[in-house]
Design an enzyme around this catalytic site. Sequence first.
Site, PDB file in Angstrom:
ATOM      1  N   GLY A  12       0.788  -1.223   0.000  1.00 14.09           N
ATOM      2  CA  GLY A  12       0.000   0.000   0.000  1.00 14.09           C
ATOM      3  C   GLY A  12       0.819   1.271   0.000  1.00 14.09           C
ATOM      4  O   GLY A  12       0.354   2.302   0.480  1.00 14.09           O
ATOM      5  N   SER A  13       2.011   1.210  -0.597  1.00 16.49           N
ATOM      6  CA  SER A  13       2.793   2.456  -0.633  1.00 16.49           C
ATOM      7  C   SER A  13       2.097   3.495  -1.523  1.00 16.49           C
ATOM      8  O   SER A  13       2.108   4.689  -1.207  1.00 16.49           O
ATOM      9  CB  SER A  13       4.233   2.204  -1.086  1.00 16.49           C
ATOM     10  OG  SER A  13       4.271   1.866  -2.446  1.00 16.49           O
ATOM     11  N   ASN A  14       1.487   3.040  -2.601  1.00 15.01           N
ATOM     12  CA  ASN A  14       0.748   3.994  -3.447  1.00 15.01           C
ATOM     13  C   ASN A  14      -0.516   4.489  -2.755  1.00 15.01           C
ATOM     14  O   ASN A  14      -0.848   5.662  -2.838  1.00 15.01           O
ATOM     15  CB  ASN A  14       0.403   3.346  -4.786  1.00 15.01           C
ATOM     16  CG  ASN A  14       1.589   3.332  -5.715  1.00 15.01           C
ATOM     17  OD1 ASN A  14       1.967   4.356  -6.262  1.00 15.01           O
ATOM     18  ND2 ASN A  14       2.220   2.170  -5.848  1.00 15.01           N
ATOM     19  N   LEU A  86      -9.345  -9.651 -10.406  1.00 15.18           N
ATOM     20  CA  LEU A  86     -10.073  -9.117 -11.567  1.00 15.18           C
ATOM     21  C   LEU A  86     -11.382  -8.509 -11.076  1.00 15.18           C
ATOM     22  O   LEU A  86     -12.113  -9.125 -10.300  1.00 15.18           O
ATOM     23  CB  LEU A  86     -10.354 -10.243 -12.566  1.00 15.18           C
ATOM     24  CG  LEU A  86     -11.048  -9.818 -13.867  1.00 15.18           C
ATOM     25  CD1 LEU A  86     -10.191  -8.854 -14.671  1.00 15.18           C
ATOM     26  CD2 LEU A  86     -11.378 -11.037 -14.715  1.00 15.18           C
ATOM     27  N   ASN A 101      -6.893   2.272 -12.358  1.00 20.55           N
ATOM     28  CA  ASN A 101      -5.838   1.323 -11.980  1.00 20.55           C
ATOM     29  C   ASN A 101      -4.475   1.902 -12.326  1.00 20.55           C
ATOM     30  O   ASN A 101      -4.356   2.705 -13.249  1.00 20.55           O
ATOM     31  CB  ASN A 101      -6.034   0.010 -12.748  1.00 20.55           C
ATOM     32  CG  ASN A 101      -4.994  -1.040 -12.391  1.00 20.55           C
ATOM     33  OD1 ASN A 101      -4.695  -1.261 -11.211  1.00 20.55           O
ATOM     34  ND2 ASN A 101      -4.415  -1.672 -13.396  1.00 20.55           N
ATOM     35  N   HIS A 103      -0.679   0.576 -13.468  1.00 20.03           N
ATOM     36  CA  HIS A 103       0.094  -0.589 -13.911  1.00 20.03           C
ATOM     37  C   HIS A 103       1.562  -0.179 -13.986  1.00 20.03           C
ATOM     38  O   HIS A 103       1.878   0.880 -14.543  1.00 20.03           O
ATOM     39  CB  HIS A 103      -0.412  -1.065 -15.282  1.00 20.03           C
ATOM     40  CG  HIS A 103       0.233  -2.337 -15.704  1.00 20.03           C
ATOM     41  ND1 HIS A 103      -0.141  -3.563 -15.190  1.00 20.03           N
ATOM     42  CD2 HIS A 103       1.270  -2.587 -16.540  1.00 20.03           C
ATOM     43  CE1 HIS A 103       0.620  -4.506 -15.720  1.00 20.03           C
ATOM     44  NE2 HIS A 103       1.485  -3.937 -16.541  1.00 20.03           N
ATOM     45  N   ASP A 144      -6.153  -4.511 -17.835  1.00 21.19           N
ATOM     46  CA  ASP A 144      -5.184  -3.560 -18.406  1.00 21.19           C
ATOM     47  C   ASP A 144      -5.549  -3.026 -19.794  1.00 21.19           C
ATOM     48  O   ASP A 144      -4.668  -2.738 -20.603  1.00 21.19           O
ATOM     49  CB  ASP A 144      -3.783  -4.196 -18.468  1.00 21.19           C
ATOM     50  CG  ASP A 144      -3.301  -4.613 -17.093  1.00 21.19           C
ATOM     51  OD1 ASP A 144      -3.724  -4.003 -16.102  1.00 21.19           O
ATOM     52  OD2 ASP A 144      -2.487  -5.547 -17.021  1.00 21.19           O
TER      53      ASP A 144
END
Length: 188
Positions: A12-14, A86, A101, A103, A144
């Site tokens: 969870g750094s983002n 998903l 999202n 990526h 994606d």
Amino acid sequence: MRRIAILASGTGSNAECIMRHVQGVDGVEVCLVLSNRSQAPVLEKAQSLGIRAESFTKEQWASGHVLQLLCVAEVDVVVLAGFLLLVPPALIEAFPDRIINIHPALLPKHGGKGMYGMNVHRAVKEAGDTETGITVHLVNAEYDKGRVLFRASCPVLPTDTPDDIAHRVQQLEHRHFAEVVCGFALGL
Ligand code: GAR
């Protein structure tokens, strides 16, 4: 007020960057953090910032429990920050063009099923790519493949290991993702 929920599976750094960034921005808040792993560090990070955080089981994910939580919390934007399941069609239909999202590569390269975390950076190394980066995109029913909101790139040096690549990409994520999320939410 635009209300953001974050779904995350791991460190969870983002998510943490987003939660901290949003606290300094008017008109937007992170109201809920959800994880499919009960031990995910992201849950503690959220709670320490005073944000409601819960985990859910596979059965709850399949039964629509998460969708219900998001609706009851009156969420405007769902952010996937290192979330590895998903997203089912019902959730996508409930939040059309409202699920974001990140990526850790330059999509459409190195995307698709199974491409997450270090798998992506190993694939970049094996392909001999000279650059990689991040892609922030809307989520649709396929992994994606949704509309791209933002891209940033960084070099891959011949001497880089997958760990070196991961580190450089993570710096890009931490520099840009929170701002892209906030800009998107405020622009709704
Ligand atoms: C991030 O690098 C994110 O781009 C990646 O998982 C990591 C989560 O790190 N997501 C994917 O690979 C999705 N296909 P974090 O938990 O420290 O934010």
